[in-house]
Enzyme design. Structure first.
Site, PDB file in Angstrom:
ATOM      1  N   LYS B  71       0.822  -1.218   0.000  1.00 39.77           N
ATOM      2  CA  LYS B  71       0.000   0.000   0.000  1.00 39.77           C
ATOM      3  C   LYS B  71       0.853   1.264   0.000  1.00 39.77           C
ATOM      4  O   LYS B  71       1.951   1.274   0.566  1.00 39.77           O
ATOM      5  CB  LYS B  71      -0.901  -0.031   1.244  1.00 39.77           C
ATOM      6  CG  LYS B  71      -1.948   1.052   1.349  1.00 39.77           C
ATOM      7  CD  LYS B  71      -2.722   0.895   2.666  1.00 39.77           C
ATOM      8  CE  LYS B  71      -3.836   1.921   2.800  1.00 39.77           C
ATOM      9  NZ  LYS B  71      -4.520   1.801   4.109  1.00 39.77           N
ATOM     10  N   SER B 146      -9.334   2.088   3.434  1.00 43.15           N
ATOM     11  CA  SER B 146      -8.498   2.868   2.539  1.00 43.15           C
ATOM     12  C   SER B 146      -7.532   2.016   1.723  1.00 43.15           C
ATOM     13  O   SER B 146      -6.939   2.539   0.776  1.00 43.15           O
ATOM     14  CB  SER B 146      -7.712   3.899   3.338  1.00 43.15           C
ATOM     15  OG  SER B 146      -6.814   3.284   4.236  1.00 43.15           O
ATOM     16  N   SER B 170      -9.486  -0.347   7.614  1.00 40.17           N
ATOM     17  CA  SER B 170      -8.973  -0.102   6.266  1.00 40.17           C
ATOM     18  C   SER B 170      -8.412  -1.312   5.531  1.00 40.17           C
ATOM     19  O   SER B 170      -8.103  -1.218   4.336  1.00 40.17           O
ATOM     20  CB  SER B 170      -7.916   1.008   6.296  1.00 40.17           C
ATOM     21  OG  SER B 170      -8.548   2.260   6.419  1.00 40.17           O
TER      22      SER B 170
END
Lengths: 67, 456
Positions: B71, B146, B170
């Site tokens: 990420k 996210s 997330s």
């Protein structure tokens, strides 16, 4: 009624007190966030948690220590 | 079938056995990203030379030669994280983050950086400086946030595993929306060094997003720096609560989750136990307040007046609103955190896991992330945070597993366990896979199906 007026004034007066500038779009976002968060914040503030003081130096990787 | 379409563990085993050339696998992953990712926008940057250098230096670890995505929340030696945003509130620089080191030391190859929601501030993934990632099950739908890119990349079978981060759901939100298995580890257990909030945040952890629990176990073990032994979850006592998180849920989601819980109990020879757990929704709000307060570390009124105009108006507005949040609410949130930790400790004396839907409705449209619930129409963020915040607030591990579909979009169940019981959650997830003949974890989104299957 007075409390409602104060709530409506919270955002602009808060921003002004801190000297934070915000354009119209940002104000709309802040207003929407406030409308979402504020009732939940007030609910949280009203909770009676007197029997649950914060842990001392909590280790979040473990269960709470016995009191 | 391409090796790239096989599980993370099968890729690693094939390379370890000398049956596959990891250089070919890396090339295949890069080619797959080039082919499929224009539709997904899940991988925002690749660096073939860096990846080849990692492969050349890869030790004989459990993931040697296996390509993974990380990420945009973690720095790499050649790239600082951007956090999905035009600007961050703290100084960042390239470096060896904990997850990078863990992957490198396991022999894995970072093939790309995964997209994410701007500043990690939503469960939807519909906003990013790179443009939104898209859900492989329906590219007009939110991938979840996210950790949007890592999830979309794995669901689209660009890679078999990705590393995300979970501060308020997330990892679990995108796992749910994309039909993956996503583990939010016990706080402090997974590699975290190098994160711009390390030492400040009390909610964020790194964790794996994979197609199934066995792969998640392998990748979680890498991030933990220790193997997680597999068990049977025999006699699993599954706790259920009667609360907004179970009642204010789309009917198809409620039905699929209830069926999955029954199947899990039957598979493990366990039992269903009703659990009293008050204040789950206020606890989620407390998590939001704590996370926002911790995010103030790099912020001042003057700094708020100098935000990059390339930040979205939503991000700029939310950053400024943070400064208005009352300190009393943060203190109260700390009190509620203590209360919920004590209540959970008591609950886990009687059950091994607590189950409820990861999210109350399937992935909403990217353009209008609203969900229909029995209580009415609300934003996906409002709905999703209710069931996710507790694990971040208290530190317990939680896992999201796919358990069905509604209108072609994945439905997911969340299991939460006591502190340190990450392996048990993976055991339970594997038991559920057995109980459902692995049909949910092996389902492929349209763009990842073999050509003949798509035509059929």
């Amino acid at each position: 009624m007075e409390a409602l007026d104060q709530a409506a004034d919270f955002v602009p007066s808060g921003l002004a007190a801190l000297g934070i500038e915000a354009d119209e779009t940002e104000l709309a976002v802040i207003g929407a966030a406030h409308a979402t968060f504020w009732p939940a914040i007030l609910e949280l503030l009203e909770m009676d948690l007197g029997d649950n003081p914060p842990e001392r130096s909590p280790d979040l990787s473990r269960p709470p220590a016995e009191r | 079938m391409s090796l790239l379409d096989r599980p993370l563990r099968a890729q690693a085993a094939a390379i370890a056995a000398g049956e596959a050339d990891p250089a070919d696998l890396l090339d295949a992953a890069l080619a797959r990203i080039a082919e499929r990712d224009p539709a997904l926008n899940s991988v925002v940057e690749t660096f073939p030379e860096r990846s080849r250098e990692m492969l050349a230096a890869a030790p004989e670890g459990p993931l040697r030669g296996v390509p993974v995505v990380i990420k945009d929340e973690w720095p790499l030696p050649w790239r600082a994280q951007r956090f999905g945003a035009a600007e961050m509130l703290t100084e960042v620089a390239p470096g060896e983050s904990g997850p990078y080191r863990a992957l490198r030391d396991a022999g894995a190859v970072v093939v790309g950086v995964g997209n994410m929601h701007e500043l990690g501030a939503s469960s939807t993934g519909n906003l990013s400086v790179y443009g939104p990632a898209r859900n492989p099950w329906d590219t007009e739908r939110c991938p979840g946030g996210s950790s949007s890119g890592p999830a979309a990349a794995v669901a689209g079978r660009l890679v078999a595993g990705a590393v995300g981060a979970d501060g308020i759901g997330s990892i679990r939100f995108p796992a749910a929306y994309c039909g993956l298995t996503g583990l939010k580890p016990t706080y402090g257990r997974a590699a975290m060094a190098g994160h711009h909030m390390d030492g400040i945040s009390t909610t964020i952890v790194s964790g794996p997003l994979c197609a199934d629990a066995a792969d998640a176990r392998l990748l979680a073990g890498t991030l933990f720096g220790e193997q997680l032994p597999a068990g049977e979850a025999a006699g699993l006592r599954v706790g259920i609560v009667r609360d907004t998180v179970t009642d204010d849920v789309a009917p198809a989601v409620r039905d699929a989750c209830e069926e999955a819980i029954r199947a899990l109990v039957a598979e493990t020879g366990g039992e269903l136990v009703e659990v009293e757990l008050a204040d789950i929704v206020p606890a989620a709000m407390a998590t939001v307040l704590i996370a926002n307060a911790e995010g103030l570390a790099g912020l001042s009124p003057d700094r708020a007046n100098r935000l990059d105009p390339e930040l979205s108006p939503i991000a700029r507005g939310l950053i400024k609103y943070r400064l208005l949040l009352p300190a009393a609410a943060s203190v109260k949130s700390g009190q509620l955190r203590a209360a919920m930790r004590r209540r959970l400790a008591a609950a886990f004396a009687g059950v091994d896991a607590i189950a409820w839907p990861t999210v109350p409705a399937v992935a909403p449209p990217l353009e209008a992330p609203l969900v229909e619930l029995p209580s009415g129409t609300v934003t996906a963020d409002q709905a999703n945070v209710r069931g996710a915040g507790l694990a971040n607030l208290t530190g317990i591990p939680a896992i999201s597993v796919p358990v069905g579909f509604d209108g072609g979009l994945p439905i997911a169940l969340q299991l939460q366990a006591g502190w340190g019981e990450d392996a048990l959650l993976l055991d339970a997830a594997e038991a559920l896979e057995r109980a459902t003949d692995r049909r949910w974890v092996e389902a492929l989104p349209p763009l990842a199906r073999p050509a003949e299957a798509t035509e059929a």
